[in-house]
Scaffold this motif. Structure first.
Motif, mmCIF file in Angstrom:
data_model
loop_
_atom_site.group_PDB
_atom_site.id
_atom_site.type_symbol
_atom_site.label_atom_id
_atom_site.label_comp_id
_atom_site.label_asym_id
_atom_site.label_seq_id
_atom_site.Cartn_x
_atom_site.Cartn_y
_atom_site.Cartn_z
ATOM 1 N N GLU A 294 0.857 -1.186 0.000
ATOM 2 C CA GLU A 294 0.000 0.000 0.000
ATOM 3 C C GLU A 294 0.891 1.233 0.000
ATOM 4 O O GLU A 294 1.490 1.581 1.004
ATOM 5 C CB GLU A 294 -0.916 0.009 1.221
ATOM 6 N N PRO A 295 1.005 1.904 -1.155
ATOM 7 C CA PRO A 295 1.861 3.092 -1.210
ATOM 8 C C PRO A 295 1.284 4.238 -0.395
ATOM 9 O O PRO A 295 0.077 4.331 -0.202
ATOM 10 C CB PRO A 295 1.890 3.447 -2.698
ATOM 11 N N MET A 296 2.155 5.138 0.062
ATOM 12 C CA MET A 296 1.714 6.305 0.808
ATOM 13 C C MET A 296 1.025 7.279 -0.139
ATOM 14 O O MET A 296 1.525 7.558 -1.224
ATOM 15 C CB MET A 296 2.919 6.977 1.464
ATOM 16 N N LYS A 297 -0.115 7.815 0.264
ATOM 17 C CA LYS A 297 -0.880 8.729 -0.573
ATOM 18 C C LYS A 297 -0.759 10.149 -0.044
ATOM 19 O O LYS A 297 -0.828 10.374 1.142
ATOM 20 C CB LYS A 297 -2.353 8.318 -0.583
ATOM 21 N N MET A 298 -0.584 11.099 -0.951
ATOM 22 C CA MET A 298 -0.554 12.506 -0.574
ATOM 23 C C MET A 298 -1.656 13.216 -1.350
ATOM 24 O O MET A 298 -1.806 12.999 -2.543
ATOM 25 C CB MET A 298 0.805 13.128 -0.908
ATOM 26 N N GLU A 299 -2.402 14.023 -0.647
ATOM 27 C CA GLU A 299 -3.486 14.753 -1.287
ATOM 28 C C GLU A 299 -2.958 16.024 -1.935
ATOM 29 O O GLU A 299 -2.045 16.672 -1.433
ATOM 30 C CB GLU A 299 -4.562 15.085 -0.253
ATOM 31 N N LYS A 300 -3.556 16.383 -3.065
ATOM 32 C CA LYS A 300 -3.155 17.588 -3.787
ATOM 33 C C LYS A 300 -3.570 18.831 -3.004
ATOM 34 O O LYS A 300 -4.552 18.832 -2.292
ATOM 35 C CB LYS A 300 -3.820 17.622 -5.161
ATOM 36 N N GLY A 301 -2.798 19.901 -3.190
ATOM 37 C CA GLY A 301 -3.186 21.182 -2.624
ATOM 38 C C GLY A 301 -2.806 21.401 -1.178
ATOM 39 O O GLY A 301 -3.150 22.419 -0.602
ATOM 40 N N GLU A 302 -2.129 20.473 -0.569
ATOM 41 C CA GLU A 302 -1.736 20.666 0.827
ATOM 42 C C GLU A 302 -0.457 21.501 0.881
ATOM 43 O O GLU A 302 0.425 21.389 0.036
ATOM 44 C CB GLU A 302 -1.489 19.319 1.508
ATOM 45 N N GLU A 303 -0.345 22.321 1.880
ATOM 46 C CA GLU A 303 0.850 23.133 2.049
ATOM 47 C C GLU A 303 1.984 22.283 2.598
ATOM 48 O O GLU A 303 1.768 21.246 3.217
ATOM 49 C CB GLU A 303 0.547 24.298 2.981
ATOM 50 N N ILE B 293 4.474 17.927 5.942
ATOM 51 C CA ILE B 293 5.526 17.474 6.858
ATOM 52 C C ILE B 293 4.909 16.974 8.163
ATOM 53 O O ILE B 293 5.273 15.912 8.668
ATOM 54 C CB ILE B 293 6.545 18.603 7.117
ATOM 55 N N GLU B 294 3.955 17.723 8.695
ATOM 56 C CA GLU B 294 3.282 17.301 9.923
ATOM 57 C C GLU B 294 2.570 15.974 9.717
ATOM 58 O O GLU B 294 2.611 15.103 10.578
ATOM 59 C CB GLU B 294 2.286 18.373 10.369
ATOM 60 N N GLN B 295 1.918 15.841 8.572
ATOM 61 C CA GLN B 295 1.194 14.609 8.275
ATOM 62 C C GLN B 295 2.162 13.425 8.174
ATOM 63 O O GLN B 295 1.905 12.354 8.728
ATOM 64 C CB GLN B 295 0.414 14.757 6.971
ATOM 65 N N VAL B 296 3.285 13.616 7.493
ATOM 66 C CA VAL B 296 4.270 12.546 7.346
ATOM 67 C C VAL B 296 4.845 12.152 8.710
ATOM 68 O O VAL B 296 4.979 10.965 9.017
ATOM 69 C CB VAL B 296 5.389 12.964 6.365
ATOM 70 N N GLU C 176 2.222 10.239 10.585
ATOM 71 C CA GLU C 176 2.079 8.892 10.024
ATOM 72 C C GLU C 176 3.249 8.003 10.419
ATOM 73 O O GLU C 176 3.061 6.821 10.716
ATOM 74 C CB GLU C 176 1.928 8.963 8.510
ATOM 75 N N GLU C 177 4.456 8.563 10.425
ATOM 76 C CA GLU C 177 5.630 7.784 10.841
ATOM 77 C C GLU C 177 5.521 7.383 12.307
ATOM 78 O O GLU C 177 5.821 6.247 12.668
ATOM 79 C CB GLU C 177 6.913 8.577 10.603
ATOM 80 N N GLU C 178 5.088 8.310 13.145
ATOM 81 C CA GLU C 178 4.921 8.017 14.564
ATOM 82 C C GLU C 178 3.862 6.935 14.755
ATOM 83 O O GLU C 178 4.065 5.984 15.520
ATOM 84 C CB GLU C 178 4.502 9.294 15.293
ATOM 85 N N ASN C 179 2.747 7.068 14.058
ATOM 86 C CA ASN C 179 1.691 6.059 14.145
ATOM 87 C C ASN C 179 2.174 4.718 13.608
ATOM 88 O O ASN C 179 1.818 3.661 14.151
ATOM 89 C CB ASN C 179 0.448 6.510 13.381
ATOM 90 N N LEU D 294 4.346 2.909 16.240
ATOM 91 C CA LEU D 294 3.485 2.323 17.266
ATOM 92 C C LEU D 294 2.721 1.128 16.706
ATOM 93 O O LEU D 294 2.651 0.069 17.332
ATOM 94 C CB LEU D 294 2.508 3.371 17.802
ATOM 95 N N PHE D 295 2.201 1.295 15.504
ATOM 96 C CA PHE D 295 1.441 0.235 14.858
ATOM 97 C C PHE D 295 2.303 -1.016 14.657
ATOM 98 O O PHE D 295 1.867 -2.132 14.934
ATOM 99 C CB PHE D 295 0.909 0.747 13.513
ATOM 100 N N GLN D 296 3.539 -0.839 14.206
ATOM 101 C CA GLN D 296 4.436 -1.984 13.996
ATOM 102 C C GLN D 296 4.738 -2.701 15.309
ATOM 103 O O GLN D 296 4.843 -3.924 15.337
ATOM 104 C CB GLN D 296 5.730 -1.536 13.305
ATOM 105 N N LYS D 297 4.859 -1.945 16.380
ATOM 106 C CA LYS D 297 5.103 -2.571 17.683
ATOM 107 C C LYS D 297 3.888 -3.385 18.129
ATOM 108 O O LYS D 297 4.030 -4.477 18.671
ATOM 109 C CB LYS D 297 5.472 -1.523 18.721
ATOM 110 N N VAL D 298 2.703 -2.863 17.902
ATOM 111 C CA VAL D 298 1.486 -3.602 18.249
ATOM 112 C C VAL D 298 1.374 -4.862 17.396
ATOM 113 O O VAL D 298 1.023 -5.932 17.888
ATOM 114 C CB VAL D 298 0.232 -2.715 18.089
#
Length: 149
Positions: free
Chosen positions: A92-101, A106-109, A112-115, A118-122
């Motif tokens: 499942e490739p990472m998706k980026m929405e158009k028009g985001e600043e 960067i905040e979203q990435v 997502e990395e932080e999540n 945690l997700f991989q540890k679970v």
């Protein structure tokens, strides 16, 4: 869902009620087994097909929630043991929405990395412990009930 009310409904109405009441739970449980959202949703559909096919066998000795839970767990275990699940690699490739600043991207990435960490540890936990986390945090069941299922 009111158990007495469910007894008086048609099979299609009962299925719709089960899907509405327990659909999210079924997807979450399936996800703990297959670790992929789309596949978990597909399994949830198959679970409700099984529920519909076996509504007449429900003996009202447990709640509908318990019955749906048991069908879900059994179906997921069967799927995980299947050849196709063990031999196909999901992607499942990472998706980026158009028009985001840039800052929000960067905040979203970062989020997502932080999540993902945690997700991989679970996901490294045993299935039983993953189920406990799902039931405790999403179904608001006590951890003792979760372990006894």
């Amino acid at each position: 869902m009111n158990e007495e009310h469910m007894k008086r409904r048609t099979d299609k109405e009962m299925l719709a009620g089960l899907m509405e009441s327990y659909g999210d739970m079924v997807v979450r449980i399936a996800f703990t087994y297959v670790k992929e959202k789309q596949l978990a949703e597909d399994l949830a559909q198959e679970v409700f097909i099984r529920c519909y096919q076996h509504l007449h066998t429900f003996e009202h000795q447990s709640s509908y929630k318990t019955w749906v839970y048991r069908i879900t767990v059994n179906h997921c275990k069967d799927h995980v043991r299947s050849w196709s699940f063990r031999n196909l690699i999901p992607f499942e490739p990472m998706k980026m929405e158009k028009g985001e600043e840039a800052n929000s991207i960067i905040e979203q990435v970062l989020k997502e990395e932080e999540n993902e960490v945690l997700f991989q540890k679970v996901l490294k936990l045993t299935v039983k412990l993953r189920e406990v986390i799902i039931f405790y945090y999403y179904e608001e069941l006590s951890w003792r009930k979760s372990l006894s299922c």
